[in-house]
Design a protein around this motif. Structure first.
Motif, mmCIF file in Angstrom:
data_model
loop_
_atom_site.group_PDB
_atom_site.id
_atom_site.type_symbol
_atom_site.label_atom_id
_atom_site.label_comp_id
_atom_site.label_asym_id
_atom_site.label_seq_id
_atom_site.Cartn_x
_atom_site.Cartn_y
_atom_site.Cartn_z
ATOM 1 N N SER A 128 1.159 14.163 -31.180
ATOM 2 C CA SER A 128 1.830 15.462 -31.169
ATOM 3 C C SER A 128 1.282 16.372 -32.250
ATOM 4 O O SER A 128 0.889 15.936 -33.322
ATOM 5 C CB SER A 128 3.336 15.262 -31.373
ATOM 6 O OG SER A 128 3.967 16.511 -31.542
ATOM 7 N N SER A 129 1.261 17.651 -31.945
ATOM 8 C CA SER A 129 0.816 18.641 -32.931
ATOM 9 C C SER A 129 1.979 19.104 -33.806
ATOM 10 O O SER A 129 1.796 19.896 -34.723
ATOM 11 C CB SER A 129 0.211 19.855 -32.216
ATOM 12 O OG SER A 129 1.174 20.463 -31.368
ATOM 13 N N SER A 130 3.209 18.592 -33.494
ATOM 14 C CA SER A 130 4.374 18.974 -34.291
ATOM 15 C C SER A 130 4.283 18.359 -35.680
ATOM 16 O O SER A 130 3.876 17.222 -35.841
ATOM 17 C CB SER A 130 5.656 18.498 -33.604
ATOM 18 O OG SER A 130 5.803 19.122 -32.355
ATOM 19 N N VAL A 131 4.660 19.106 -36.677
ATOM 20 C CA VAL A 131 4.604 18.598 -38.046
ATOM 21 C C VAL A 131 5.887 18.986 -38.769
ATOM 22 O O VAL A 131 6.558 19.947 -38.419
ATOM 23 C CB VAL A 131 3.403 19.196 -38.812
ATOM 24 C CG1 VAL A 131 2.107 18.745 -38.204
ATOM 25 C CG2 VAL A 131 3.466 20.712 -38.848
ATOM 26 N N ARG A 132 6.211 18.214 -39.781
ATOM 27 C CA ARG A 132 7.362 18.553 -40.616
ATOM 28 C C ARG A 132 6.924 19.656 -41.584
ATOM 29 O O ARG A 132 5.917 19.515 -42.263
ATOM 30 C CB ARG A 132 7.827 17.309 -41.372
ATOM 31 C CG ARG A 132 9.098 17.547 -42.185
ATOM 32 C CD ARG A 132 9.524 16.270 -42.863
ATOM 33 N NE ARG A 132 9.872 15.262 -41.890
ATOM 34 C CZ ARG A 132 11.066 15.150 -41.330
ATOM 35 N NH1 ARG A 132 12.012 16.008 -41.645
ATOM 36 N NH2 ARG A 132 11.319 14.195 -40.455
ATOM 37 N N ASP A 133 7.685 20.710 -41.637
ATOM 38 C CA ASP A 133 7.315 21.848 -42.468
ATOM 39 C C ASP A 133 8.541 22.290 -43.258
ATOM 40 O O ASP A 133 9.455 22.919 -42.709
ATOM 41 C CB ASP A 133 6.794 22.983 -41.587
ATOM 42 C CG ASP A 133 6.113 24.081 -42.378
ATOM 43 O OD1 ASP A 133 6.637 24.433 -43.452
ATOM 44 O OD2 ASP A 133 5.075 24.580 -41.929
ATOM 45 N N ALA A 134 8.587 21.940 -44.519
ATOM 46 C CA ALA A 134 9.746 22.236 -45.354
ATOM 47 C C ALA A 134 10.004 23.734 -45.480
ATOM 48 O O ALA A 134 11.151 24.176 -45.547
ATOM 49 C CB ALA A 134 9.567 21.614 -46.736
ATOM 50 N N SER A 135 8.945 24.536 -45.502
ATOM 51 C CA SER A 135 9.110 25.988 -45.638
ATOM 52 C C SER A 135 9.802 26.572 -44.410
ATOM 53 O O SER A 135 10.725 27.386 -44.521
ATOM 54 C CB SER A 135 7.750 26.652 -45.849
ATOM 55 O OG SER A 135 7.173 26.245 -47.069
ATOM 56 N N ILE A 136 9.350 26.155 -43.235
ATOM 57 C CA ILE A 136 9.960 26.638 -41.993
ATOM 58 C C ILE A 136 11.382 26.099 -41.864
ATOM 59 O O ILE A 136 12.281 26.779 -41.372
ATOM 60 C CB ILE A 136 9.107 26.247 -40.780
ATOM 61 C CG1 ILE A 136 7.717 26.877 -40.903
ATOM 62 C CG2 ILE A 136 9.771 26.678 -39.486
ATOM 63 C CD1 ILE A 136 7.720 28.380 -41.061
ATOM 64 N N TYR A 137 11.596 24.881 -42.327
ATOM 65 C CA TYR A 137 12.937 24.291 -42.298
ATOM 66 C C TYR A 137 13.922 25.180 -43.054
ATOM 67 O O TYR A 137 15.058 25.385 -42.605
ATOM 68 C CB TYR A 137 12.897 22.898 -42.922
ATOM 69 C CG TYR A 137 14.214 22.167 -42.887
ATOM 70 C CD1 TYR A 137 14.541 21.327 -41.834
ATOM 71 C CD2 TYR A 137 15.131 22.318 -43.919
ATOM 72 C CE1 TYR A 137 15.751 20.659 -41.803
ATOM 73 C CE2 TYR A 137 16.345 21.652 -43.904
ATOM 74 C CZ TYR A 137 16.653 20.815 -42.843
ATOM 75 O OH TYR A 137 17.852 20.162 -42.820
ATOM 76 N N LEU A 168 4.660 33.425 -39.663
ATOM 77 C CA LEU A 168 4.694 33.548 -38.201
ATOM 78 C C LEU A 168 3.901 32.431 -37.529
ATOM 79 O O LEU A 168 4.344 31.850 -36.538
ATOM 80 C CB LEU A 168 4.141 34.913 -37.786
ATOM 81 C CG LEU A 168 5.060 36.115 -38.022
ATOM 82 C CD1 LEU A 168 4.304 37.412 -37.759
ATOM 83 C CD2 LEU A 168 6.290 36.021 -37.118
ATOM 84 N N HIS A 169 2.729 32.139 -38.071
ATOM 85 C CA HIS A 169 1.884 31.087 -37.488
ATOM 86 C C HIS A 169 2.569 29.726 -37.574
ATOM 87 O O HIS A 169 2.637 28.988 -36.572
ATOM 88 C CB HIS A 169 0.537 31.044 -38.201
ATOM 89 C CG HIS A 169 -0.317 29.894 -37.785
ATOM 90 N ND1 HIS A 169 -0.927 29.821 -36.538
ATOM 91 C CD2 HIS A 169 -0.654 28.737 -38.438
ATOM 92 C CE1 HIS A 169 -1.599 28.692 -36.446
ATOM 93 N NE2 HIS A 169 -1.445 28.017 -37.572
ATOM 94 N N ARG A 173 4.161 27.265 -34.602
ATOM 95 C CA ARG A 173 3.611 25.914 -34.489
ATOM 96 C C ARG A 173 4.727 24.860 -34.552
ATOM 97 O O ARG A 173 4.680 23.852 -33.845
ATOM 98 C CB ARG A 173 2.613 25.659 -35.609
ATOM 99 C CG ARG A 173 1.909 24.308 -35.531
ATOM 100 C CD ARG A 173 0.966 24.123 -36.706
ATOM 101 N NE ARG A 173 1.674 24.116 -37.987
ATOM 102 C CZ ARG A 173 1.064 24.050 -39.164
ATOM 103 N NH1 ARG A 173 -0.259 24.029 -39.234
ATOM 104 N NH2 ARG A 173 1.777 24.039 -40.287
ATOM 105 N N THR A 174 5.737 25.126 -35.367
ATOM 106 C CA THR A 174 6.813 24.153 -35.545
ATOM 107 C C THR A 174 7.838 24.193 -34.419
ATOM 108 O O THR A 174 8.311 23.154 -33.965
ATOM 109 C CB THR A 174 7.533 24.401 -36.890
ATOM 110 O OG1 THR A 174 6.585 24.286 -37.949
ATOM 111 C CG2 THR A 174 8.655 23.403 -37.108
ATOM 112 N N THR A 175 8.198 25.391 -33.966
ATOM 113 C CA THR A 175 9.298 25.522 -33.007
ATOM 114 C C THR A 175 8.859 25.891 -31.601
ATOM 115 O O THR A 175 9.638 25.747 -30.656
ATOM 116 C CB THR A 175 10.297 26.594 -33.476
ATOM 117 O OG1 THR A 175 9.672 27.888 -33.403
ATOM 118 C CG2 THR A 175 10.752 26.320 -34.898
ATOM 119 N N GLY A 176 7.630 26.399 -31.464
ATOM 120 C CA GLY A 176 7.190 26.852 -30.150
ATOM 121 C C GLY A 176 7.724 28.221 -29.787
ATOM 122 O O GLY A 176 7.645 28.637 -28.628
#
Length: 244
Positions: A128-137, A168-169, A173-176
């Protein structure tokens, strides 16, 4: 293919079509499926189930999942736990009165869903291209905590500690989805909860989910849900009455 499991994490729109060189879309489905008549047999039996979580993406890690994933039948066959869950569900569906016990139905579906997620995490997550991203969280948590706030991309980016472009990028990437698209979807989900579980007037529901008035809310709701808030509330109440 037969036996495949499709999990849509964020409620995508989809169409059902026959495979082949000239795919044919199927607009109508019989629920429950009709019995075979003479030489006519069903094209397929599609078993559909769904779960609705309130803010679970933040608490249960579902934001780390892709928008959808497929568990192929051959992969299911190599997973004894998932195979057992599928076998139990098939056994209930084969009965003349499938799933008469609501508690049993809920238990089997929760078991199946849990094993499907576990299967993905253990076997498929590496692809999967999904990644954990604390900033987006951080941005997502702010939106979930206060959907009525007039969040802007610039404000969310600043709260995330990112530039607007990078935010934005990484958000997509995280949520689609775009930040505004995600917020709108979140507001509609909250609105449906309020419409289906409270007697609040539309103006109050609109205010609770961040709209200035009932007209603006109704317009946005109809664009997303393809029906008016009042029609949605009537449908929910009707379904409850039929169940009772």
């Amino acid at each position: 293919h037969a036996g495949d499991i499709l999990v849509m994490v964020r409620g995508l729109d989809y169409a059902l079509a026959s495979p082949g060189p000239h795919p044919r879309r199927h607009e109508l489905m019989s629920i429950p499926p009709e019995e075979a008549r003479g030489d006519v047999v069903p094209l397929a039996t599609l078993v559909v189930g769904g779960f609705r979580f309130t803010d679970a993406p933040l608490d249960g890690g579902l934001l780390d999942l892709p928008r959808f994933f497929i568990i192929q039948a051959r992969s299911v066959e190599r997973d004894s736990q998932l195979t057992t869950a599928v076998r139990l569900i098939r056994g209930e569906l084969d009965r003349s009165n499938p799933l008469p016990d609501a508690d049993l139905a809920r238990l089997l579906l929760e078991l199946f869903f849990t094993y499907a997620l576990t299967h993905w995490q253990e076997r498929l997550a590496g692809d999967s291209s999904s990644v954990r991203d604390a900033s987006i969280y951080r941005a997502l948590k702010l939106m979930h905590q206060d959907v009525a706030q007039p969040w802007s991309v610039l404000t969310l980016a600043r709260e995330s500690g990112l530039s607007r472009k990078v935010f934005l990028h990484r958000f997509r990437r995280t949520t689609g989805a775009t930040p505004i698209g995600y917020l709108t979807r979140l507001r509609m989900d909250r609105a449906k909860d309020l419409l289906g579980t409270t007697k609040k007037p539309l103006r109050q529901v609109a205010s609770d989910v961040g709209y200035a008035d009932a007209f603006a809310f109704s317009k946005a709701f109809k664009r997303i849900e393809r029906r008016s808030p009042r029609a949605y509330r009537r449908q929910v109440l009707s379904s409850i009455e039929q169940t009772l």
